[in-house]
Design an enzyme around this catalytic site. Sequence first.
Site, PDB file in Angstrom:
ATOM      1  N   GLY A 117       0.824  -1.212   0.000  1.00 41.39           N
ATOM      2  CA  GLY A 117       0.000   0.000   0.000  1.00 41.39           C
ATOM      3  C   GLY A 117       0.849   1.249   0.000  1.00 41.39           C
ATOM      4  O   GLY A 117       1.805   1.376  -0.758  1.00 41.39           O
ATOM      5  N   GLY A 118       0.491   2.203   0.891  1.00 40.76           N
ATOM      6  CA  GLY A 118       1.206   3.479   0.943  1.00 40.76           C
ATOM      7  C   GLY A 118       2.679   3.309   1.248  1.00 40.76           C
ATOM      8  O   GLY A 118       3.499   4.151   0.875  1.00 40.76           O
ATOM      9  N   GLY A 172      19.548   8.742 -33.879  1.00 42.62           N
ATOM     10  CA  GLY A 172      19.121   9.498 -32.698  1.00 42.62           C
ATOM     11  C   GLY A 172      19.904   9.067 -31.470  1.00 42.62           C
ATOM     12  O   GLY A 172      20.199   9.884 -30.580  1.00 42.62           O
ATOM     13  N   ALA A 173      20.253   7.783 -31.421  1.00 39.69           N
ATOM     14  CA  ALA A 173      20.987   7.275 -30.260  1.00 39.69           C
ATOM     15  C   ALA A 173      22.354   7.955 -30.148  1.00 39.69           C
ATOM     16  O   ALA A 173      22.870   8.154 -29.044  1.00 39.69           O
ATOM     17  CB  ALA A 173      21.140   5.763 -30.354  1.00 39.69           C
TER      18      ALA A 173
HETATM   19  C1  HXC Z   1      -1.937  -2.658  12.674  1.00 39.62           C
HETATM   20  C2  HXC Z   1      -0.800  -4.547  12.097  1.00 39.62           C
HETATM   21  C3  HXC Z   1      -0.809  -4.170  10.752  1.00 39.62           C
HETATM   22  C4  HXC Z   1      -1.429  -2.938  10.410  1.00 39.62           C
HETATM   23  C5  HXC Z   1       0.205  -6.041  10.915  1.00 39.62           C
HETATM   24  N1  HXC Z   1      -0.169  -5.713  12.147  1.00 39.62           N
HETATM   25  N2  HXC Z   1      -0.182  -5.109  10.030  1.00 39.62           N
HETATM   26  N3  HXC Z   1      -1.348  -3.793  13.035  1.00 39.62           N
HETATM   27  N4  HXC Z   1      -1.978  -2.226  11.408  1.00 39.62           N
HETATM   28  N5  HXC Z   1      -1.450  -2.514   9.160  1.00 39.62           N
HETATM   29  C6  HXC Z   1       0.089  -6.466  13.354  1.00 39.62           C
HETATM   30  C7  HXC Z   1      -0.677  -7.767  13.449  1.00 39.62           C
HETATM   31  O1  HXC Z   1      -1.930  -7.537  14.001  1.00 39.62           O
HETATM   32  C8  HXC Z   1       0.228  -8.580  14.349  1.00 39.62           C
HETATM   33  O2  HXC Z   1       0.023  -8.157  15.674  1.00 39.62           O
HETATM   34  C9  HXC Z   1       1.596  -8.142  13.981  1.00 39.62           C
HETATM   35  O3  HXC Z   1       1.447  -6.859  13.341  1.00 39.62           O
HETATM   36  C10 HXC Z   1       2.286  -9.076  13.005  1.00 39.62           C
HETATM   37  O4  HXC Z   1       1.393  -9.343  11.932  1.00 39.62           O
HETATM   38  P1  HXC Z   1       1.113 -10.819  11.402  1.00 39.62           P
HETATM   39  O5  HXC Z   1      -0.031 -10.726  10.478  1.00 39.62           O
HETATM   40  O6  HXC Z   1       1.025 -11.752  12.552  1.00 39.62           O
HETATM   41  O7  HXC Z   1       2.481 -11.111  10.620  1.00 39.62           O
HETATM   42  P2  HXC Z   1       2.688 -11.850   9.240  1.00 39.62           P
HETATM   43  O8  HXC Z   1       1.946 -13.140   9.205  1.00 39.62           O
HETATM   44  O9  HXC Z   1       4.159 -11.891   9.026  1.00 39.62           O
HETATM   45  O10 HXC Z   1       2.023 -10.908   8.126  1.00 39.62           O
HETATM   46  C11 HXC Z   1       2.523  -9.617   7.942  1.00 39.62           C
HETATM   47  C12 HXC Z   1       1.591  -8.837   6.998  1.00 39.62           C
HETATM   48  C13 HXC Z   1       0.148  -8.877   7.536  1.00 39.62           C
HETATM   49  C14 HXC Z   1       1.650  -9.502   5.618  1.00 39.62           C
HETATM   50  C15 HXC Z   1       2.139  -7.433   6.903  1.00 39.62           C
HETATM   51  O11 HXC Z   1       0.175  -8.508   8.903  1.00 39.62           O
HETATM   52  C16 HXC Z   1      -0.760  -7.962   6.778  1.00 39.62           C
HETATM   53  O12 HXC Z   1      -1.261  -8.302   5.698  1.00 39.62           O
HETATM   54  N6  HXC Z   1      -1.029  -6.784   7.377  1.00 39.62           N
HETATM   55  C17 HXC Z   1      -1.911  -5.802   6.756  1.00 39.62           C
HETATM   56  C18 HXC Z   1      -1.251  -5.172   5.561  1.00 39.62           C
HETATM   57  C19 HXC Z   1      -2.099  -4.057   4.977  1.00 39.62           C
HETATM   58  O13 HXC Z   1      -3.084  -4.321   4.269  1.00 39.62           O
HETATM   59  N7  HXC Z   1      -1.751  -2.797   5.380  1.00 39.62           N
HETATM   60  C20 HXC Z   1      -2.491  -1.645   4.958  1.00 39.62           C
HETATM   61  C21 HXC Z   1      -1.936  -1.238   3.560  1.00 39.62           C
HETATM   62  S1  HXC Z   1      -2.794   0.093   2.923  1.00 39.62           S
HETATM   63  P3  HXC Z   1       0.340  -9.097  16.928  1.00 39.62           P
HETATM   64  O14 HXC Z   1      -0.183  -8.328  18.099  1.00 39.62           O
HETATM   65  O15 HXC Z   1      -0.357 -10.389  16.692  1.00 39.62           O
HETATM   66  O16 HXC Z   1       1.818  -9.248  16.993  1.00 39.62           O
HETATM   67  C22 HXC Z   1      -1.880   1.402   3.266  1.00 39.62           C
HETATM   68  C23 HXC Z   1      -2.510   2.693   2.881  1.00 39.62           C
HETATM   69  C24 HXC Z   1      -1.524   3.821   2.992  1.00 39.62           C
HETATM   70  O17 HXC Z   1      -0.822   1.314   3.756  1.00 39.62           O
HETATM   71  C25 HXC Z   1      -1.818   4.807   1.905  1.00 39.62           C
HETATM   72  C26 HXC Z   1      -0.888   6.025   1.970  1.00 39.62           C
HETATM   73  C27 HXC Z   1      -0.934   6.788   0.705  1.00 39.62           C
END
Ligand code: HXC
Length: 524
Positions: A176-177, A411-412
């Site tokens: 994402g961001g 051109g190159a």
């Molecule tokens: C809050 C989060 C988090 C998030 C992970 N965690 N992502 N907490 N916000 N975005 C937390 C989990 O709850 C977990 O907490 C710990 O981090 C580890 O995550 P796991 O899922 O257990 O780890 P893993 O299996 O390795 O997977 C990692 C991951 C997955 C692939 C990153 O966590 C995931 O898909 N997260 C969401 C990704 C996402 O969609 N993000 C938003 C993107 S959009 P605990 O307490 O259990 O340790 C975006 C918009 C921005 O960013 C735009 C700006 C322009």
Amino acid sequence: MDTLQLTNQERINELIKMRELSKLAGGEKRIAAQHAKGKMTARERIEMLLDDGSFEEMDMFVTHRNTDFGMENEKYYGDGVVTGYGTIDGRMIFVYSQDFTVFGGSLSETMSLKICKIMDMAMKMGAPVVGINDSGGARIQEGVKSLAGYSEIFERNILASGVIPQLSAIFGPCAGGAVYSPALTDFVLMSEHTSYMFVTGPKVIKAVTGEEISTEDLGGADVHARKSGVTHFKAESEEEGIMLIRKLLSYMPQNNLEEAPVYKCSDPIDRKEDILNHIVPDSPNIPYDMKEVIHTIVDQGEFLEVHRHYARNIIVGFARFNGVSTGIVANQPNYLAGVLDCDSSRKAARFVRFCDAFNIPLLTLVDVPGFLPGSGQEYAGIIIHGAKLMFAYGEATVPKVTVTLRKSYGGAHDVMSSKQLRGDFNYAWPSAEIAVMGASGAIEVLESRKLAEITDPDEKIKYMKEKEVEYKEKFANPFQAAALGYIDDVIEPRNTRFRVIRAFEACQNKKVVNPPRKHCNIPL
Ligand code: HXC
């Protein structure tokens, strides 16, 4: 604890305890999980990156401010990112390293504030920023505050661009961001098998388009190094990646007002290399490896290639001549005959602009048969991408030395740092061929009417051969260009290192200023 009742020693003990807690971040279990994935922790990465004992941490007691979803009960000192400053080879660097053990390194409002503080400091002090990314993206519990936090970082990335070097290491998820801050920086490095970058992940892609793809195939290091060019480097391990960042920085100045450090050079500047007299094959259609030429002429044979796996028909990277950091752009006859296409033009243009922004002289080694013809390239916008490279060279005011080894067509020829794009010293080897196009293509055009009249195929071939010889005698050499002063000298290949070093020495006090304007409008 009532701190008013504490003795000074107890306060110091409390500080030490708080520091220990901050260093433990998300806790031992999560640190073990990080290690089990083959990843280092945020702090371990910083320790490895910086000179021993040089790291000074900032904001280690910052905690998030969120009270939704019960978050007020789950706080960790540092809030998911370790920030501070230290040195690499004695030179000041600001650094942030996201900590996956705290809410998956996700970006909160306070994490953004910490990162922005580091970036503001780096700008104020005129020092590079290295960002180590390992994050689940926007912290979901904080909603729009997290999105705003990203934008605060993006804006700083943009304003720092061309002022201080910005480097991004991707050592974990980056979705994402989270991908856009690295994309705004100068160089991106990914670790193989433990990192990925994408705007939307496999699950969303499946839901929206039905396409099924793995995380690795969608945004792994290999994909971004070879196919998209999003990452400039891929490293087999985090350790290798960190060492690469240290090396990369050695070629850069601290900021746009300084020069890159000059290293002591023990390699003789007048080293002659007979191998270069024989490296270009007599037949113009037989390839050779331009990297051999590069390794032969630079100090100690050391060349740090950038974008090694992407658009391999052009080579870009850093080396030194007599200790002075130099950006090298070179066509690669060994891959697609060194032709310029959309990807290679974009790759080289970005590199040229980086070097120009940071006062790094440019050496261009030319062996290019032209732009790649065909509808595929035209539809992909070769006109606009080729124009990027032309723009980048024409705009660049750093010292520019060009050596044409063999082909320099059409051109190159103009694009590859020609004299008229303000090349300072343009040399050619005797094997150079500088013309509008190659002999056979030229004869097809010039003699089309005559060729149509000849019905006997053998006669036709004989006539073409005769005309090609005539054409080659006139154009397939560097002397027409040398006679016109477009080539400053025809040099003996074995002497290339010395001539290049002398030419750069002559540019030492070069001052060229472009006309004042808000900014240029490079064809994007
Ligand atoms: C809050 C989060 C988090 C998030 C992970 N965690 N992502 N907490 N916000 N975005 C937390 C989990 O709850 C977990 O907490 C710990 O981090 C580890 O995550 P796991 O899922 O257990 O780890 P893993 O299996 O390795 O997977 C990692 C991951 C997955 C692939 C990153 O966590 C995931 O898909 N997260 C969401 C990704 C996402 O969609 N993000 C938003 C993107 S959009 P605990 O307490 O259990 O340790 C975006 C918009 C921005 O960013 C735009 C700006 C322009």
